[in-house]
Scaffold this active site. Structure first.
Site, PDB file in Angstrom:
ATOM      1  N   ASP A  19      38.739  40.935  38.041  1.00  0.00           N
ATOM      2  CA  ASP A  19      38.379  39.523  38.083  1.00  0.00           C
ATOM      3  C   ASP A  19      39.535  38.662  37.620  1.00  0.00           C
ATOM      4  OD1 ASP A  19      38.362  39.309  35.324  1.00  0.00           O
ATOM      5  OD2 ASP A  19      36.419  38.297  35.262  1.00  0.00           O
ATOM      6  N   ASP A 118      34.924  35.464  42.047  1.00  0.00           N
ATOM      7  CA  ASP A 118      36.125  35.899  41.325  1.00  0.00           C
ATOM      8  C   ASP A 118      36.077  37.355  40.875  1.00  0.00           C
ATOM      9  OD1 ASP A 118      34.401  35.701  39.124  1.00  0.00           O
ATOM     10  OD2 ASP A 118      36.092  35.310  37.813  1.00  0.00           O
ATOM     11  N   GLU A 119      35.194  38.139  41.463  1.00  0.00           N
ATOM     12  CA  GLU A 119      35.108  39.537  41.063  1.00  0.00           C
ATOM     13  C   GLU A 119      35.004  40.443  42.281  1.00  0.00           C
ATOM     14  OE1 GLU A 119      32.505  39.373  37.313  1.00  0.00           O
ATOM     15  OE2 GLU A 119      32.338  41.448  37.964  1.00  0.00           O
TER      16      GLU A 119
END
Length: 431
Positions: A19, A118-119
């Site tokens: 992330d 974001d991961e």
DNA sequence: TCTGGGGTCCTAGGACCC
DNA sequence: TCTGGGGTCCTAGGACCC
């Protein structure tokens, strides 16, 4: 007597969970030509309202003021030297795509699972001949992302996706000394997974489940791993069993198999800026949200066969609200969708102040040929469809605000305000 | 005065069918 | 004469995630 697992039959893959450190805040820092780890930025959902929520804050802001995701705007000290920033979701989405393109240099599409904005999870088991060890790959990805985007990524490495995710959340994120990389394997479970505390910090355990577990005398992940699976299953169903295995670091998900994007529902959620006591004003909000969601359907050539309406009441009253659904003939027509939602609304409406409105479309399917209803003359149906399409086209070209139904112009209407948002946040795109 | 927004999955209970 | 029973689908609500 300690309950320990035999891991010899468990899958061992080389999984990365990656992330971006303080993603939204870091993107904003880079846009301002600042170093993301030194900047002092908080991205706040509604900067104009005291109830606004911190969606992301720079590491420095966390360190200096203890401000983290979920902090309310009114909790931020007035004197704090922090840039309060409005979210620009479209910008973050763009950066997200660039980062994903870097991942794709190392793994095939089927070994990449994008988990959120974001991961991502990467299965690099097949990538070693070209790119070296798992840790090498992690470092190369970090280097690329830094060189190309000036963003810092943190990496959890594990034998399966769960261990990688736990390594990320509980070790990598906090460990600058080790370059934000952490490695967790089956052999380490007792020293790593079992020490995660409090319970609610563990992936899949929220505050409710934590309380429930506490009542059963389970206060740590170690306790959970030592509990009686049968009892857990009785109390929590399949989730109980899953929790038990997760406490032992066991997760048999294979990225290459699990990556089936479901996409079965579209929803719009809105916390109103005040309690609404006039049912007509609530109706207008429902109409707007339905309309926006229907536009989304048509944009993707999809249709829905199920509409759901959830109404949350004001906090000032004891009642919580209601949630109901109604199957409808598969459609992408705003008119029909709104019709269904309003049936639900007036069937269940009570004169209680409303604060939250949620509109969800379920049973989303690709739109085949025009679906004709037995009860409606074909011509009327087609003209409504043409109208919807024309409206969408104009809106696409000139923005949502260019065409509003007359009802949206009354005081309850928030369509104009919401048109500036993407995914509920300001898009940052000029209309 | 303090309510983000978009998702997924599981379960219990009821309806309905055979 | 009998309080059958199992499967499947739907709904509302709850819990979790980022």
């Amino acid at each position: 007597m300690l309950q320990v697992m035999d891991y010899s039959k468990e899958p061992r893959r080389d999984i990365l969970c990656i992330d971006v450190k303080s993603f939204f805040a870091s993107v904003e820092a880079v846009e301002r030509k600042e170093h993301p780890l030194k900047a002092r930025i908080a991205v706040v959902s509604k900067p104009d309202s005291n109830g606004g929520l911190v969606l992301a804050s720079s590491p420095m802001v966390k360190k200096l003021y203890g401000i983290k995701t979920g902090t309310r705007l009114f909790e931020i000290p007035k004197h704090a030297r922090i840039d309060i920033v409005r979210p620009r979701m479209a910008l973050y989405l763009e950066k997200n795509l660039e980062i994903i393109s870097i991942f794709k240099r190392f793994v095939s599409d089927e070994d990449l699972h994008v988990y959120s904005i974001d991961e991502s999870f990467l299965d690099v088991t097949q990538s070693h001949r070209l790119f070296g060890s798992t840790a090498d790959i992690a470092r190369q990805i970090q280097a690329f992302v830094w060189e190309e985007l000036h963003l810092v990524v943190t990496v959890g490495i594990g034998d399966n996706p769960l261990l990688a995710k736990l390594a990320l959340d509980h070790a990598a994120k906090h460990d600058q000394a080790h370059n934000f990389i952490a490695n967790w394997h089956y052999e380490d479970v007792q020293e790593t997974v079992w020490n995660i505390a409090p319970l609610r910090d563990f992936w899949g355990i929220g505050s409710r489940t934590e309380q429930h577990l506490n009542r059963l005398g389970i206060h740590s992940i170690r306790d959970l791993a030592q509990a009686d699976v049968g009892k857990l299953k009785k109390k929590f169903g399949v989730i109980g069993e899953q929790l038990f295995f997760h406490a032992h670091g066991i997760d048999r998900t294979r990225l290459s198999e699990s990556f089936v994007p479901k996409g079965t529902s579209f929803s719009k959620n809105q916390i109103l800026n005040k309690d609404y006591t006039d049912k007509h004003e609530v109706e207008i909000v429902i109409r707007e949200m339905a309309e926006e969601n229907a536009m989304r359907l048509r944009r993707h050539h999809l249709s829905t066969g199920l509409v759901k309406l959830s109404i949350g009441f004001s906090r000032d009253v004891a009642e919580r609200g209601f949630s109901h659904q109604l199957p409808i003939a598969q459609t992408d027509s705003s008119r029909k969708i709104i019709e269904g939602l309003l049936v639900l609304f007036y069937r269940h409406y009570q004169p209680i102040p409303v604060r939250v409105v949620n509109v969800t479309f379920g049973k989303i399917e690709p739109k085949s040929a025009l679906q004709l209803s037995l009860f409606e003359p074909a011509e009327k149906l087609i003209s409504q469809e043409d109208l919807d399409k024309t409206i969408d086209m104009i809106r696409k070209k000139y923005g949502y605000t260019s065409l509003l139904h007359a009802s949206s112009l009354s005081s309850g209407g928030m369509a104009v305000y919401r048109s500036k948002l993407i995914g509920g946040h300001r898009s940052g795109i000029q209309k």
